[in-house]
Scaffold this active site. Structure first.
Site, mmCIF file in Angstrom:
data_model
loop_
_atom_site.group_PDB
_atom_site.id
_atom_site.type_symbol
_atom_site.label_atom_id
_atom_site.label_comp_id
_atom_site.label_asym_id
_atom_site.label_seq_id
_atom_site.Cartn_x
_atom_site.Cartn_y
_atom_site.Cartn_z
ATOM 1 N N GLY A 1 0.762 -1.252 0.000
ATOM 2 C CA GLY A 1 0.000 0.000 0.000
ATOM 3 C C GLY A 1 0.784 1.289 0.000
ATOM 4 O O GLY A 1 0.184 2.368 -0.052
ATOM 5 N N GLU B 1 4.372 -6.560 1.393
ATOM 6 C CA GLU B 1 3.736 -6.849 0.105
ATOM 7 C C GLU B 1 3.634 -5.603 -0.768
ATOM 8 O O GLU B 1 2.535 -5.191 -1.150
ATOM 9 C CB GLU B 1 2.323 -7.406 0.342
ATOM 10 C CG GLU B 1 2.249 -8.634 1.230
ATOM 11 C CD GLU B 1 0.811 -9.022 1.584
ATOM 12 O OE1 GLU B 1 -0.132 -8.281 1.241
ATOM 13 O OE2 GLU B 1 0.641 -10.077 2.219
ATOM 14 N N GLY C 1 3.445 -3.344 -4.009
ATOM 15 C CA GLY C 1 3.112 -3.540 -5.425
ATOM 16 C C GLY C 1 3.437 -2.271 -6.184
ATOM 17 O O GLY C 1 4.527 -2.114 -6.745
ATOM 18 N N ARG C 2 2.485 -1.329 -6.144
ATOM 19 C CA ARG C 2 2.610 -0.065 -6.872
ATOM 20 C C ARG C 2 3.972 0.614 -6.677
ATOM 21 O O ARG C 2 4.560 1.126 -7.623
ATOM 22 C CB ARG C 2 1.497 0.868 -6.378
ATOM 23 C CG ARG C 2 1.411 2.183 -7.109
ATOM 24 C CD ARG C 2 0.464 3.166 -6.403
ATOM 25 N NE ARG C 2 -0.706 2.587 -5.825
ATOM 26 C CZ ARG C 2 -1.940 2.654 -6.349
ATOM 27 N NH1 ARG C 2 -2.140 3.292 -7.479
ATOM 28 N NH2 ARG C 2 -2.960 2.101 -5.739
ATOM 29 N N ARG D 1 -7.593 3.718 -14.841
ATOM 30 C CA ARG D 1 -7.538 4.426 -13.558
ATOM 31 C C ARG D 1 -8.226 5.801 -13.568
ATOM 32 O O ARG D 1 -8.954 6.123 -12.628
ATOM 33 C CB ARG D 1 -6.093 4.530 -13.057
ATOM 34 C CG ARG D 1 -5.395 3.164 -12.939
ATOM 35 C CD ARG D 1 -4.095 3.221 -12.171
ATOM 36 N NE ARG D 1 -4.315 3.497 -10.763
ATOM 37 C CZ ARG D 1 -4.182 4.667 -10.206
ATOM 38 N NH1 ARG D 1 -3.775 5.688 -10.922
ATOM 39 N NH2 ARG D 1 -4.438 4.839 -8.930
ATOM 40 N N TYR E 1 -11.110 5.705 -10.891
ATOM 41 C CA TYR E 1 -10.804 6.353 -9.606
ATOM 42 C C TYR E 1 -10.576 7.853 -9.732
ATOM 43 O O TYR E 1 -10.013 8.463 -8.807
ATOM 44 C CB TYR E 1 -9.510 5.777 -9.001
ATOM 45 C CG TYR E 1 -9.349 4.285 -9.034
ATOM 46 C CD1 TYR E 1 -10.180 3.457 -8.289
ATOM 47 C CD2 TYR E 1 -8.341 3.702 -9.794
ATOM 48 C CE1 TYR E 1 -9.997 2.081 -8.302
ATOM 49 C CE2 TYR E 1 -8.158 2.326 -9.804
ATOM 50 C CZ TYR E 1 -8.984 1.531 -9.062
ATOM 51 O OH TYR E 1 -8.792 0.179 -9.074
ATOM 52 N N CYS F 1 -16.493 4.499 -27.036
ATOM 53 C CA CYS F 1 -17.774 5.213 -27.146
ATOM 54 C C CYS F 1 -18.450 5.423 -25.793
ATOM 55 O O CYS F 1 -19.538 4.891 -25.541
ATOM 56 C CB CYS F 1 -18.683 4.450 -28.090
ATOM 57 S SG CYS F 1 -17.884 4.211 -29.673
ATOM 58 N N TYR G 1 -1.038 -1.239 -12.141
ATOM 59 C CA TYR G 1 -2.496 -1.224 -12.326
ATOM 60 C C TYR G 1 -2.896 -0.581 -13.660
ATOM 61 O O TYR G 1 -3.901 0.131 -13.740
ATOM 62 C CB TYR G 1 -3.182 -0.526 -11.136
ATOM 63 C CG TYR G 1 -2.822 -1.160 -9.808
ATOM 64 C CD1 TYR G 1 -3.222 -2.468 -9.523
ATOM 65 C CD2 TYR G 1 -2.045 -0.495 -8.860
ATOM 66 C CE1 TYR G 1 -2.868 -3.074 -8.322
ATOM 67 C CE2 TYR G 1 -1.689 -1.102 -7.659
ATOM 68 C CZ TYR G 1 -2.112 -2.384 -7.401
ATOM 69 O OH TYR G 1 -1.757 -2.993 -6.222
HETATM 70 N N1 LLP Z 1 -1.458 -6.724 -0.323
HETATM 71 C C1 LLP Z 1 -2.800 -6.793 -0.392
HETATM 72 C C2 LLP Z 1 -3.505 -7.709 0.515
HETATM 73 C C3 LLP Z 1 -3.512 -5.981 -1.303
HETATM 74 O O1 LLP Z 1 -4.842 -6.053 -1.349
HETATM 75 C C4 LLP Z 1 -2.809 -5.092 -2.152
HETATM 76 C C5 LLP Z 1 -3.510 -4.248 -3.130
HETATM 77 C C6 LLP Z 1 -1.392 -5.070 -2.059
HETATM 78 C C7 LLP Z 1 -0.761 -5.885 -1.134
HETATM 79 C C8 LLP Z 1 -0.562 -4.170 -2.927
HETATM 80 O O2 LLP Z 1 -0.888 -2.849 -2.727
HETATM 81 P P1 LLP Z 1 0.033 -1.700 -3.356
HETATM 82 O O3 LLP Z 1 1.367 -1.792 -2.672
HETATM 83 O O4 LLP Z 1 0.148 -1.936 -4.806
HETATM 84 O O5 LLP Z 1 -0.683 -0.455 -3.032
HETATM 85 N N2 LLP Z 1 -6.283 -0.905 -8.756
HETATM 86 C C9 LLP Z 1 -6.043 0.087 -7.717
HETATM 87 C C10 LLP Z 1 -5.218 -0.492 -6.573
HETATM 88 C C11 LLP Z 1 -5.831 -1.697 -5.905
HETATM 89 C C12 LLP Z 1 -4.976 -2.299 -4.813
HETATM 90 C C13 LLP Z 1 -5.542 -3.577 -4.303
HETATM 91 N N3 LLP Z 1 -4.773 -4.239 -3.285
HETATM 92 C C14 LLP Z 1 -5.381 1.322 -8.351
HETATM 93 O O6 LLP Z 1 -5.161 1.330 -9.555
HETATM 94 O O7 LLP Z 1 -5.116 2.291 -7.655
#
Ligand code: LLP
Length: 454
Positions: free
Chosen positions: A241, A288, A290-291, A327, A331, A359, A388
């Site tokens: 996150g 964990e 991601g982004r 996105r 969002y 469209c 994403y």
């Molecule tokens: N761990 C869990 C349990 C999660 O649900 C998520 C993301 C992550 C790790 C990774 O989160 P990050 O580090 O990437 O923030 N599609 C949305 C984001 C959805 C995130 C869902 N869960 C966007 O484009 O902003």
């Protein structure tokens, strides 16, 4: 030192050492381009910030699950956070050791749980007592023990976009902390299950450290409490996150790198806070991200098809659409838009609406965005499209999925080609009644009759 991985060189936007224009000429537009140098920088910085802690960095595949991206992280020692059998298979195929995989998600099926057990993963993050019961049955039937972390809902508001917040009590995620505690104390022996830890994830794109501190303090308190009651817990999973900067200002020849510096500074603050909280704690840790690791390592490159003035508004119609980068539509997300040719210094900015060909009115990337002069045929790039973006793409309006390119230094590789039309249409099947009708039509054509005319 400049650590920006997308910058102008001789007036042309480059990803690492490769001109994006050159890639556009090779694969056409739209396409996604990732910088392996940026991916490596992000992972190394995160790992360095946690150095000395017994931690596994489980890259959250959902942000970008291209095999080349996962393999880049795996080569640096990363584990994986997966949320489906598909992601589990992707992680294993890219070379992530099963012992570094955590399997999360609120709705894992019996088949998916079995796949995780068969692979021998490190940990199942369990999100409800019903899911725990199912895992117990699946594991016991196989004669194996499932390593489990209970995902606790800490009831903390992450202060992020409502659609990506997960830590409040009114979301579908995790188990209420009090309920988890009572259950664990009352059920110390669950067939096929070994409770090894607790997990938390409060949301995505968090730019403030304070909600993390609150959630982690609650998680650690529960961990200590359960250990004191004799439960052999050994692991804390702090989730992902960490937010990144979607704004980097105008790109220059010198590079710059504010968005990378912002991310690095945020990681340092986060790691400092974690160290403080876990001081002296007997536990190993899972993270964990991601982004954070992929967002600013990617761009989406597109071409301007048409300019059009409707009343006072100027529309820039591009060949990328909401199906390629959803996105902004989903969002209200803001992505920088930069021209591939460096704008002339002092060029006047004009507010324009940047829209795609789909469209729907929601196929809009930016409204009244001040951009330097744009002409039909120009190439533009959306920044922060490493996370994403492709993973949320669809073939809506029957637009084939765009290709992905990975650049490293002055080398590049097409790590996923553009989907071709035959592949897209060839997935469909006709039911037998339409097949029969089509055959009759073909036969009738041969004999010169038309169906129904006899
Ligand atoms: N761990 C869990 C349990 C999660 O649900 C998520 C993301 C992550 C790790 C990774 O989160 P990050 O580090 O990437 O923030 N599609 C949305 C984001 C959805 C995130 C869902 N869960 C966007 O484009 O902003």
């Amino acid at each position: 030192m400049s650590n920006r991985y997308f910058s102008y060189r001789n007036g042309r936007l480059h990803a690492s050492g490769v001109a994006l224009e050159r890639l556009a000429a090779e694969v056409g537009t739209p396409f996604y381009c990732y910088s392996a140098d940026a991916l490596e920088h992000g992972y190394r910085h995160f790992a360095a910030a946690l150095k000395g802690l017994p931690a596994t960095i489980c890259y959250a595949l959902k942000a970008n699950s291209n095999q080349a991206v996962i393999a880049t992280f795996a080569a640096l020692g990363a584990g994986a956070d997966v949320v489906s059998e598909g992601e589990l298979r992707r992680a294993l195929a890219a070379g992530v050791p099963a012992q570094k995989i955590v399997f999360a998600g609120v709705g894992k099926t019996a088949k998916e749980l079995a796949a995780g057990l068969d692979a021998g993963i490190m940990q199942f993050n369990i999100e409800s007592l019903s899911e725990l019961k199912l895992l117990s049955e699946v594991a016991a039937a196989r004669g194996v023990i499932a390593p489990v972390a209970l995902r606790v809902n800490p009831d903390v508001d992450a202060g992020t976009h409502a659609k990506i917040t997960t830590g409040r009590a009114d979301t579908k995620f995790g188990i209420d902390a009090g309920e988890a505690r009572a259950f664990l104390l009352a059920n110390r022996d669950i067939p096929g299950i070994r409770i090894e830890g607790l997990a938390v994830h409060i949301g995505s794109q968090l730019t403030d450290i304070a909600p993390y501190r609150l959630a982690f303090e609650r998680l650690i308190a529960l961990y200590k409490d359960l250990r004191a009651a004799g439960l052999p817990l050994k692991r804390l999973d702090f989730g992902g996150g960490i937010g990144i900067s979607y704004q980097h200002g105008p790109l220059t020849e010198e590079g710059g790198g504010e968005e990378i510096d912002t991310a690095d500074a945020r990681v340092d603050a986060y790691a400092g806070m974690v160290r403080e909280l876990v001081e002296g704690l007997d536990a190993e840790f899972v993270f964990e991200p991601g982004r954070l690791l992929v967002g600013n390592a990617g761009m989406l490159v597109t071409r301007v098809l048409y300019l059009k003035d409707n009343g006072p508004r100027r529309f820039v119609i591009i060949d990328a659409a909401m199906n390629d980068l959803i996105r902004p539509s989903l969002y209200d997300a803001w992505h920088e838009i930069v021209p591939l040719k460096a704008p002339t210094p002092g060029a006047e900015l004009r507010p324009v609406d940047v829209v795609g060909p789909v469209c729907e009115s929601t196929d809009t990337f930016a409204k009244q965005r001040p951009l330097p002069p744009v002409a039909e045929g120009d190439l533009l790039a959306f920044s922060t499209a490493g996370a994403y973006a492709f993973v949320m793409a669809s073939t809506y309006n029957s637009r084939p999925l765009a290709p992905e390119i990975l650049v490293r230094g002055d080398r590049y590789a097409i790590v996923r080609p553009r989907m071709d039309y035959d592949t897209m249409i060839g997935q469909d099947r006709l039911p037998d009644w339409l097949e029969d009708a089509a055959r009759q039509d073909r036969d009738a054509e041969k004999t010169g009759e038309t169906r129904g005319a006899a």
